[in-house]
Design an enzyme around this catalytic site. Structure first.
Site, PDB file in Angstrom:
ATOM      1  CG  HIS A 190      -1.873  -1.142   1.170  1.00  0.00           C
ATOM      2  ND1 HIS A 190      -2.526  -1.497   2.482  1.00  0.00           N
ATOM      3  CD2 HIS A 190      -2.136  -2.062   0.484  1.00  0.00           C
ATOM      4  CE1 HIS A 190      -3.393  -2.513   2.153  1.00  0.00           C
ATOM      5  NE2 HIS A 190      -3.006  -3.078   0.866  1.00  0.00           N
TER       6      HIS A 190
ATOM      7  CG  HIS B  54      -7.278  -3.620  -1.832  1.00  0.00           C
ATOM      8  ND1 HIS B  54      -6.958  -2.365  -1.040  1.00  0.00           N
ATOM      9  CD2 HIS B  54      -6.624  -4.373  -1.734  1.00  0.00           C
ATOM     10  CE1 HIS B  54      -5.814  -2.876  -0.345  1.00  0.00           C
ATOM     11  NE2 HIS B  54      -5.644  -4.024  -0.509  1.00  0.00           N
TER      12      HIS B  54
ATOM     13  CG  HIS C 163       0.431  -9.520  -2.586  1.00  0.00           C
ATOM     14  ND1 HIS C 163       0.348  -8.140  -2.971  1.00  0.00           N
ATOM     15  CD2 HIS C 163      -0.501  -9.678  -1.694  1.00  0.00           C
ATOM     16  CE1 HIS C 163      -0.528  -7.528  -2.280  1.00  0.00           C
ATOM     17  NE2 HIS C 163      -1.007  -8.364  -1.288  1.00  0.00           N
TER      18      HIS C 163
END
Length: 278
Positions: free
Chosen positions: A78, A235, A261
């Site tokens: 983030h 997101h 990820h």
């Protein structure tokens, strides 16, 4: 010719780590040209540094972890996403724990902290990562993939696939600039299925998550109000922007289907290796 950038002044934030549940004080500081984004563990003797580079990724279990000389920081995506959105090349991130604060569960807090600090241009030339061919990573077992193709700017097209009837298929496509990122991407929080939370906590994960920083759903609906009807896919876009920042500041079009990820950072490693070879 583009010039490298850093922060104009230092800014700080104190909060709780998403997975560790520990309080952490973070300070974002200006750094000289060619430093990159470097995490500094102020809680350890000698304040060792961990460079936020694709080659240093060692784990992608529910978050992105970078490690150097046996020391790590995790859940950096983030923060890295906000650095990418502001096109900041160089900064020190001082942490007195191994995980940055979860803050709002998105990147809005970090994005606005950086805006408050200001961005300063340096004399050195930026070595922008210009995508000149197709780079692609596939998970053949599931059909998930992430790729990047040439594009004059930075764009992300993402398809999210979730079997839950409440979510289903979500798709968004954004040309990413600071204004678009601030409005459409930065407020999008991480997500959790209520039935999985106890299991995650048994694994030592999600210990710092709350309904303020995580959108939670169960079989009946959402437990907290959404910022966007399709907050999940936004997101996911936030995450891929942060993960790919580990390869540098990218000029290209990212196209992904249900990527996470693991695939994102594999792509970052592939891009970084090709860029260094030039």
């Amino acid at each position: 010719m583009q010039k490298q950038t850093t922060l104009e002044t230092a800014v700080s934030y104190t909060g709780i780590g998403l997975h560790s549940g520990r309080e952490v004080h973070a300070v974002l500081k200006p750094a000289p040209a060619d430093t990159g984004i470097v995490f500094v563990r102020t809680d350890l003797p000698g304040q060792p540094m961990i460079h936020a580079k694709a080659e240093n990724v060692t784990s992608t279990l529910r978050a992105t972890t970078v490690e150097e000389n046996g020391l790590r920081v995790f859940t950096i995506e983030h923060l890295m996403s906000a650095f990418h959105a502001h096109r900041i090349d160089n900064a020190f991130v001082e942490l007195d724990s191994e995980e940055p604060p979860v803050a709002d569960g998105a990147s809005l807090v970090f994005f606005e902290l950086m805006a408050k600090a200001g961005v300063r241009e340096l004399e050195a030339e930026r070595r922008e990562v210009i995508i000149d061919k197709v780079y692609r990573i596939d998970d053949e077992a599931t059909g998930r993939f992430v790729m990047v193709v040439p594009y004059d700017g930075f764009r992300v097209s993402f398809t999210s696939l979730n079997p839950h009837k409440l979510i289903g298929v979500q798709y968004e496509d954004f040309h990413i600039d600071e204004e678009t990122y601030h409005k459409e991407i930065a407020p999008a929080r991480t997500i959790a299925y209520e039935k999985e939370i106890a299991q995650l906590r048994e694994m030592g994960l999600g210990l710092g998550g709350t309904l303020e920083s995580v959108i939670v759903y169960n079989d009946d609906g959402w437990l907290n109000p959404l910022h966007f009807e399709d907050e999940l896919v936004r997101h996911k876009i936030l995450d891929v922007i942060g993960d790919l920042r580990l390869a540098g500041i990218i000029r290209g079009h990212v196209i992904a289907a249900a990527s996470g990820h693991a695939l994102n950072t594999q792509l970052a490693k592939k891009i970084a290796a090709a860029h260094l070879a030039k």
